[in-house]
Design a protein around this motif. Structure first.
Motif, PDB file in Angstrom:
ATOM      1  N   ALA A 185       1.120  -1.361  -0.208  1.00  0.00           N
ATOM      2  CA  ALA A 185      -0.049  -0.197  -0.162  1.00  0.00           C
ATOM      3  C   ALA A 185       1.002   1.108  -0.166  1.00  0.00           C
ATOM      4  O   ALA A 185       1.780   1.109  -0.528  1.00  0.00           O
ATOM      5  CB  ALA A 185      -1.067  -0.063   1.177  1.00  0.00           C
ATOM      6  N   GLN A 186       0.369   2.236   0.895  1.00  0.00           N
ATOM      7  CA  GLN A 186       1.372   3.603   0.687  1.00  0.00           C
ATOM      8  C   GLN A 186       2.842   3.288   1.074  1.00  0.00           C
ATOM      9  O   GLN A 186       3.721   3.880   0.654  1.00  0.00           O
ATOM     10  CB  GLN A 186       0.507   4.567   1.735  1.00  0.00           C
ATOM     11  N   HIS A 187       3.124   2.471   2.196  1.00  0.00           N
ATOM     12  CA  HIS A 187       4.381   2.174   2.436  1.00  0.00           C
ATOM     13  C   HIS A 187       5.279   1.618   1.282  1.00  0.00           C
ATOM     14  O   HIS A 187       6.297   1.941   1.308  1.00  0.00           O
ATOM     15  CB  HIS A 187       4.572   1.047   3.826  1.00  0.00           C
ATOM     16  N   THR A 188       4.559   0.758   0.237  1.00  0.00           N
ATOM     17  CA  THR A 188       5.403   0.305  -0.582  1.00  0.00           C
ATOM     18  C   THR A 188       6.041   1.484  -1.777  1.00  0.00           C
ATOM     19  O   THR A 188       7.073   1.827  -1.871  1.00  0.00           O
ATOM     20  CB  THR A 188       4.495  -0.503  -1.677  1.00  0.00           C
ATOM     21  N   ALA A 189       4.716   2.463  -2.007  1.00  0.00           N
ATOM     22  CA  ALA A 189       5.462   3.690  -2.580  1.00  0.00           C
ATOM     23  C   ALA A 189       6.379   4.501  -1.716  1.00  0.00           C
ATOM     24  O   ALA A 189       7.314   4.920  -2.472  1.00  0.00           O
ATOM     25  CB  ALA A 189       4.070   4.360  -2.962  1.00  0.00           C
ATOM     26  N   ARG A 203      -4.609   4.044   7.928  1.00  0.00           N
ATOM     27  CA  ARG A 203      -5.972   3.571   7.876  1.00  0.00           C
ATOM     28  C   ARG A 203      -6.585   4.448   6.841  1.00  0.00           C
ATOM     29  O   ARG A 203      -6.090   5.473   6.545  1.00  0.00           O
ATOM     30  CB  ARG A 203      -6.723   3.768   9.167  1.00  0.00           C
ATOM     31  N   SER A 204      -7.867   4.244   6.464  1.00  0.00           N
ATOM     32  CA  SER A 204      -8.550   4.974   5.425  1.00  0.00           C
ATOM     33  C   SER A 204      -8.697   6.523   5.860  1.00  0.00           C
ATOM     34  O   SER A 204      -9.172   7.306   5.009  1.00  0.00           O
ATOM     35  CB  SER A 204      -9.726   4.203   4.966  1.00  0.00           C
ATOM     36  N   SER A 205      -8.871   6.515   7.314  1.00  0.00           N
ATOM     37  CA  SER A 205      -9.234   8.000   7.671  1.00  0.00           C
ATOM     38  C   SER A 205      -7.820   8.823   7.778  1.00  0.00           C
ATOM     39  O   SER A 205      -8.073   9.773   8.032  1.00  0.00           O
ATOM     40  CB  SER A 205      -9.774   7.763   9.190  1.00  0.00           C
ATOM     41  N   GLY A 206      -6.858   8.209   7.282  1.00  0.00           N
ATOM     42  CA  GLY A 206      -5.501   9.038   7.281  1.00  0.00           C
ATOM     43  C   GLY A 206      -4.718   8.836   8.504  1.00  0.00           C
ATOM     44  O   GLY A 206      -3.726   9.145   8.623  1.00  0.00           O
ATOM     45  N   GLY A 213      -6.191   3.168  -0.777  1.00  0.00           N
ATOM     46  CA  GLY A 213      -7.476   3.395  -0.172  1.00  0.00           C
ATOM     47  C   GLY A 213      -8.431   2.140  -0.475  1.00  0.00           C
ATOM     48  O   GLY A 213      -8.007   0.918  -0.227  1.00  0.00           O
ATOM     49  N   GLU A 214      -9.524   2.229  -1.430  1.00  0.00           N
ATOM     50  CA  GLU A 214     -10.493   1.320  -1.810  1.00  0.00           C
ATOM     51  C   GLU A 214      -9.863   0.825  -3.219  1.00  0.00           C
ATOM     52  O   GLU A 214     -10.658  -0.339  -3.533  1.00  0.00           O
ATOM     53  CB  GLU A 214     -11.957   1.851  -1.675  1.00  0.00           C
ATOM     54  N   THR A 215      -8.826   1.380  -3.761  1.00  0.00           N
ATOM     55  CA  THR A 215      -8.681   0.823  -4.945  1.00  0.00           C
ATOM     56  C   THR A 215      -7.194   0.255  -5.159  1.00  0.00           C
ATOM     57  O   THR A 215      -6.556   0.430  -4.341  1.00  0.00           O
ATOM     58  CB  THR A 215      -8.845   2.173  -6.099  1.00  0.00           C
ATOM     59  N   ARG A 216      -6.779  -0.004  -6.465  1.00  0.00           N
ATOM     60  CA  ARG A 216      -5.540  -0.825  -6.682  1.00  0.00           C
ATOM     61  C   ARG A 216      -4.927   0.349  -7.591  1.00  0.00           C
ATOM     62  O   ARG A 216      -5.564   0.645  -8.656  1.00  0.00           O
ATOM     63  CB  ARG A 216      -5.342  -2.100  -6.858  1.00  0.00           C
ATOM     64  N   VAL A 217      -3.470   0.555  -7.686  1.00  0.00           N
ATOM     65  CA  VAL A 217      -3.004   1.365  -8.666  1.00  0.00           C
ATOM     66  C   VAL A 217      -1.548   0.718  -8.912  1.00  0.00           C
ATOM     67  O   VAL A 217      -1.019   0.144  -8.121  1.00  0.00           O
ATOM     68  CB  VAL A 217      -2.591   2.632  -8.003  1.00  0.00           C
ATOM     69  N   GLU A 218      -1.268   0.882 -10.287  1.00  0.00           N
ATOM     70  CA  GLU A 218       0.289   0.230 -10.536  1.00  0.00           C
ATOM     71  C   GLU A 218       1.111   1.186 -10.715  1.00  0.00           C
ATOM     72  O   GLU A 218       0.924   2.407 -10.926  1.00  0.00           O
ATOM     73  CB  GLU A 218      -0.201  -0.291 -12.102  1.00  0.00           C
TER      74      GLU A 218
END
Length: 290
Positions: free
Chosen positions: A18-22, A252-255, A63-68
Motif C-alpha cells: 500500500a502506501q508504505h510500498t510507494a 487507515r482509510s481515515s488517514g 484506499g479502496e482501489t489498486r494502482v500500478e
C-alpha cells in the motif's frame, strides 16, 4: 510485445503493499541517480543488485482501489546515468520472464537474471564484485533473508545497502506469550537475526497472579520499537555505518497512522570515512525528499 501492441505479461504483477510500498520506492528512486552521478568517473564499475526483484511492476492498494506503480527493478532500469551492470534475483519464473522482456524492450544488455533463492545467489554475486561498487536493494518476502546472507554483503566492503526489514513479521512471530512460539518460529527468528539472543533480550518470566496459579511461563516485554532498536544494534555489529531506519506504517482509510509494518534501513559496508560521508549525505537527502 505481442501483435497489436499487446503486452504478453500484462497479467504478471506483484499485487501487494500500500502506501508504505510507494514510500520505500520513492527513497530508492531518489538515491540511485545521486549515486551513479557522483561515481560515474571513478576507475571502477557500478552495479545494481536487487535480491528480491519481483516483476518490475507493483499493483498496490490505495484506499479502496489498486494502482500500478513501478517496482524497484524498473526504477533501476531507467536510472541515469545508468549502472554498468544490473543483477536481478527472483524465485518466480513468470517474474523473471517479465523482467527479461522489460529489459530487452528498453534495449538494455547490461543485466543478469538469476532465478532462485537470494540466500544462495547473493553471496556469490558479492564475491564477484571484486573492487567494483554496488547498490544492493533487499526487500525480502517476509522473513526469508538469512543473517548469513546479510553478513556476506557486509564483508564485501563495496556495497551501499537499502534493506526493508519486515518489522511486523518479526514481532508477530516473536509472540507476546512465549508459549505461542513453536520450534519452527524459533528457527526462523534465529536464522533471520543470526542469534538466539532475542529469547533472552525480549522475554522475562510472567508475574504470578496468585499463590495457586500454575507456572507463569515467559512473556515478551519488548515492544516493536524496542525490538527495532535491538535489530539496529545487531546490524551495527557487521556494518560500519547504519542509518536510523525509516519506519513505515499501515495507514487507515481515515488517514490515521496504523501499526508499524517495516523499517527501511540504509547501511554502508565500505569502512572508508570518505565513502561513508558521501553515502550518508545522499541517503539523508533521499529519505528527506521521499
Amino acid at each position: 510485445m505481442g501483435q497489436g501492441g499487446e503486452d504478453p505479461f500484462s497479467d504478471v504483477r506483484h499485487e501487494f503493499g500500500a502506501q508504505h510500498t510507494a514510500e520505500k520506492l520513492r527513497v530508492v528512486e531518489e538515491y540511485l541517480p545521486l549515486y551513479t552521478t557522483a561515481l560515474k568517473n571513478q576507475p571502477f564499475q557500478l552495479h545494481y543488485v536487487d535480491a528480491f526483484a519481483g516483476a518490475g511492476i507493483c499493483n498496490i492498494r490505495d484506499g479502496e482501489t489498486r494502482v500500478e506503480i513501478e517496482g524497484s527493478a524498473s526504477i533501476a532500469m531507467r536510472c541515469e546515468p545508468p549502472f554498468h551492470k544490473m543483477v536481478f534475483i527472483e524465485k518466480e519464473r513468470k517474474h523473471i520472464d517479465r523482467l527479461r522482456a522489460m529489459l530487452d524492450a528498453a534495449g538494455r544488455r547490461n543485466y543478469e537474471l538469476k532465478q532462485g533463492d537470494a540466500n544462495e545467489y547473493l553471496p556469490d554475486v558479492m564475491r564477484q564484485l571484486g573492487r567494483d561498487r554496488a547498490i544492493v536493494f533487499i526487500d525480502p518476502y517476509g522473513m526469508q533473508l538469512a543473517w548469513s546472507t546479510l553478513e556476506s554483503v557486509a564483508r564485501s566492503k563495496v556495497a551501499d545497502v537499502w534493506y526493508l526489514f519486515p518489522l511486523s513479521a518479526f514481532y508477530r512471530q516473536a509472540a507476546r506469550d512465549a508459549s505461542g512460539i513453536d520450534e519452527d518460529k524459533k528457527r526462523a527468528l534465529t536464522r533471520m537475526m543470526g542469534t538466539d539472543e532475542w529469547e533472552r533480550d525480549f522475554y522475562a518470566p510472567k508475574r504470578q497472579a496468585g499463590l495457586f496459579d500454575d507456572a507463569p511461563g515467559y512473556e515478551r516485554e519488548a515492544g516493536p520499537m524496542q525490538m527495532l532498536e535491538w535489530v539496529t544494534r545487531r546490524l551495527e555489529r557487521i556494518f560500519p555505518y547504519v542509518a536510523e531506519p525509516k519506519v513505515l506504517y499501515a495507514h487507515r482509510s481515515s488517514g490515521a497512522q496504523g501499526a508499524p509494518l517495516f523499517a527501511l534501513y540504509f547501511m554502508i559496508s565500505n569502512d572508508k570515512p570518505n565513502a561513508i560521508a558521501l553515502a550518508k549525505k545522499f541517503a539523508h537527502h533521499s529519505l528527506k525528499r521521499a
